[in-house]
Design a protein around this motif. Sequence first.
Motif, PDB file in Angstrom:
ATOM      1  N   LEU A  24      77.472  51.827   1.919  1.00  0.00           N
ATOM      2  CA  LEU A  24      78.631  51.272   1.786  1.00  0.00           C
ATOM      3  C   LEU A  24      79.373  52.407   1.313  1.00  0.00           C
ATOM      4  O   LEU A  24      78.989  52.949  -0.125  1.00  0.00           O
ATOM      5  CB  LEU A  24      79.093  50.011   1.250  1.00  0.00           C
ATOM      6  CG  LEU A  24      80.503  49.398   1.021  1.00  0.00           C
ATOM      7  CD1 LEU A  24      81.108  49.225   2.457  1.00  0.00           C
ATOM      8  CD2 LEU A  24      80.593  48.255   0.151  1.00  0.00           C
ATOM      9  N   SER A  25      80.686  52.921   1.674  1.00  0.00           N
ATOM     10  CA  SER A  25      81.479  53.847   1.071  1.00  0.00           C
ATOM     11  C   SER A  25      82.744  53.257   0.597  1.00  0.00           C
ATOM     12  O   SER A  25      83.502  52.663   1.581  1.00  0.00           O
ATOM     13  CB  SER A  25      81.552  55.222   1.853  1.00  0.00           C
ATOM     14  OG  SER A  25      80.203  55.836   2.167  1.00  0.00           O
ATOM     15  N   LEU A  26      83.418  53.730  -0.622  1.00  0.00           N
ATOM     16  CA  LEU A  26      84.827  53.356  -0.933  1.00  0.00           C
ATOM     17  C   LEU A  26      85.467  54.448  -0.826  1.00  0.00           C
ATOM     18  O   LEU A  26      85.180  55.496  -1.112  1.00  0.00           O
ATOM     19  CB  LEU A  26      84.693  52.796  -2.252  1.00  0.00           C
ATOM     20  CG  LEU A  26      83.670  51.450  -2.644  1.00  0.00           C
ATOM     21  CD1 LEU A  26      83.784  50.793  -3.737  1.00  0.00           C
ATOM     22  CD2 LEU A  26      83.737  50.325  -1.456  1.00  0.00           C
ATOM     23  N   HIS A  27      86.925  53.972  -0.396  1.00  0.00           N
ATOM     24  CA  HIS A  27      87.948  55.181  -0.380  1.00  0.00           C
ATOM     25  C   HIS A  27      89.293  54.693  -0.827  1.00  0.00           C
ATOM     26  O   HIS A  27      89.607  53.619  -0.730  1.00  0.00           O
ATOM     27  CB  HIS A  27      88.034  55.651   1.075  1.00  0.00           C
ATOM     28  CG  HIS A  27      86.651  55.883   1.911  1.00  0.00           C
ATOM     29  ND1 HIS A  27      86.206  57.086   2.154  1.00  0.00           N
ATOM     30  CD2 HIS A  27      86.124  55.087   2.410  1.00  0.00           C
ATOM     31  CE1 HIS A  27      85.101  57.038   2.711  1.00  0.00           C
ATOM     32  NE2 HIS A  27      85.018  55.642   3.082  1.00  0.00           N
ATOM     33  N   GLY A  28      89.786  55.642  -1.420  1.00  0.00           N
ATOM     34  CA  GLY A  28      91.154  55.328  -1.804  1.00  0.00           C
ATOM     35  C   GLY A  28      92.253  56.264  -1.259  1.00  0.00           C
ATOM     36  O   GLY A  28      91.946  57.787  -0.882  1.00  0.00           O
ATOM     37  N   ALA A  29      93.476  55.759  -0.575  1.00  0.00           N
ATOM     38  CA  ALA A  29      94.275  56.557   0.072  1.00  0.00           C
ATOM     39  C   ALA A  29      95.681  55.900  -0.144  1.00  0.00           C
ATOM     40  O   ALA A  29      96.220  54.854  -0.802  1.00  0.00           O
ATOM     41  CB  ALA A  29      94.394  56.211   1.566  1.00  0.00           C
ATOM     42  N   TYR A  30      96.784  56.823  -0.024  1.00  0.00           N
ATOM     43  CA  TYR A  30      98.074  56.626  -0.242  1.00  0.00           C
ATOM     44  C   TYR A  30      99.030  57.321   0.826  1.00  0.00           C
ATOM     45  O   TYR A  30      98.893  58.570   1.342  1.00  0.00           O
ATOM     46  CB  TYR A  30      98.399  57.408  -1.618  1.00  0.00           C
ATOM     47  CG  TYR A  30      99.643  57.183  -2.135  1.00  0.00           C
ATOM     48  CD1 TYR A  30     100.088  55.950  -2.850  1.00  0.00           C
ATOM     49  CD2 TYR A  30     100.698  58.172  -2.262  1.00  0.00           C
ATOM     50  CE1 TYR A  30     101.481  55.775  -3.557  1.00  0.00           C
ATOM     51  CE2 TYR A  30     102.000  57.967  -2.624  1.00  0.00           C
ATOM     52  CZ  TYR A  30     102.134  56.798  -3.383  1.00  0.00           C
ATOM     53  OH  TYR A  30     103.387  56.516  -4.028  1.00  0.00           O
ATOM     54  N   PHE A  31      99.884  56.354   1.351  1.00  0.00           N
ATOM     55  CA  PHE A  31     100.603  56.989   2.441  1.00  0.00           C
ATOM     56  C   PHE A  31     102.118  57.031   2.151  1.00  0.00           C
ATOM     57  O   PHE A  31     102.598  56.060   1.441  1.00  0.00           O
ATOM     58  CB  PHE A  31     100.776  55.814   3.402  1.00  0.00           C
ATOM     59  CG  PHE A  31     101.407  56.201   4.907  1.00  0.00           C
ATOM     60  CD1 PHE A  31     101.286  57.292   5.560  1.00  0.00           C
ATOM     61  CD2 PHE A  31     102.510  55.599   5.100  1.00  0.00           C
ATOM     62  CE1 PHE A  31     101.731  57.692   6.680  1.00  0.00           C
ATOM     63  CE2 PHE A  31     103.296  55.743   6.153  1.00  0.00           C
ATOM     64  CZ  PHE A  31     102.759  57.034   6.959  1.00  0.00           C
ATOM     65  N   SER A  32     102.913  58.310   2.317  1.00  0.00           N
ATOM     66  CA  SER A  32     104.334  58.365   2.329  1.00  0.00           C
ATOM     67  C   SER A  32     105.062  57.694   3.450  1.00  0.00           C
ATOM     68  O   SER A  32     104.923  58.578   4.648  1.00  0.00           O
ATOM     69  CB  SER A  32     104.573  59.874   1.798  1.00  0.00           C
ATOM     70  OG  SER A  32     105.816  59.968   1.823  1.00  0.00           O
TER      71      SER A  32
ATOM     72  N   GLY B  96     105.328  60.894   6.059  1.00  0.00           N
ATOM     73  CA  GLY B  96     104.503  60.540   7.005  1.00  0.00           C
ATOM     74  C   GLY B  96     103.070  61.128   6.549  1.00  0.00           C
ATOM     75  O   GLY B  96     101.955  61.637   7.231  1.00  0.00           O
ATOM     76  N   ARG B  97     103.055  61.396   5.389  1.00  0.00           N
ATOM     77  CA  ARG B  97     101.961  62.345   4.558  1.00  0.00           C
ATOM     78  C   ARG B  97     100.852  61.264   4.008  1.00  0.00           C
ATOM     79  O   ARG B  97     101.158  60.067   3.204  1.00  0.00           O
ATOM     80  CB  ARG B  97     102.590  63.277   3.583  1.00  0.00           C
ATOM     81  CG  ARG B  97     101.497  63.892   2.767  1.00  0.00           C
ATOM     82  CD  ARG B  97     102.061  64.764   1.621  1.00  0.00           C
ATOM     83  NE  ARG B  97     103.212  65.623   1.985  1.00  0.00           N
ATOM     84  CZ  ARG B  97     103.242  66.584   2.483  1.00  0.00           C
ATOM     85  NH1 ARG B  97     102.281  67.221   2.792  1.00  0.00           N
ATOM     86  NH2 ARG B  97     104.291  67.209   2.802  1.00  0.00           N
TER      87      ARG B  97
END
Length: 241
Positions: free
Chosen positions: A200-208, A212-213
């Motif tokens: 299992l892999s964990l990821h953090g992400a953030y959307f503008s 659209g970034r």
Amino acid sequence: MSEPLPPPADAPARPLLPDRLVSGYEAFLGGRYAREYDRFQHLARAGQNPRIMLIGCCDSRVSPEVIFDAGPGEIFVVRNVANLVPPYAPNDGLHGTSAALEYAVLGLRVEHIVLLGHASCGGVRAYAESDLDPYQRPLSSGDFIGKWMSLIAAAAAKVGPASEPLADYVERLALASIVQGLANLRSFPAVATLEQRGKLSLHGAYFSIAEGRLLALDEASGRFLPVSAKAHATAFAEPRF
């Protein structure tokens, strides 16, 4: 518990669904459902088998299926206010996000969990305003929303006092909340064990929303880095669309 009262006899008839949903459903039937009929039939027979779980915000502007151009059955999506992850707490409380996490990890055996935050999050801003402004009505710990938003407290403590305009502080706090959310995910024994075993892999992400970034967390450096920067630059080149 008493039975709910029926509507008055002279009450005007209400539509079964809002008109916007009905028209959207009709467009879906004549468009995507018709084009992907075989896929829907396969999903109905075989069940779902997504490899990715995504925990996102309820904000109507941030739809994971739209952002990632995902088809039916591809992403197991859980959305809550401010895309928060509670720590592991096996008690008698009603834990919607934790239950979905348990099902995704142990039932569906997903291979990735993505925690997706976004810019201009109203939930994070409400927490910041109530925490920073002594004249602001505080979020009540007795309310559902106030108790839920208290999950940001750990991230706020690590970020420290605001040293910039409120809008900038809110964005910094939103990013810190994603980092804290990943730590909370790892407090679940099954998640920690499967990650340690490479399952299992964990990821953090953030959307503008405005730009659209998409940014993703590099945990080694602690920085959020642009994803597909070249494709983003091409999409926003003149003439843009």
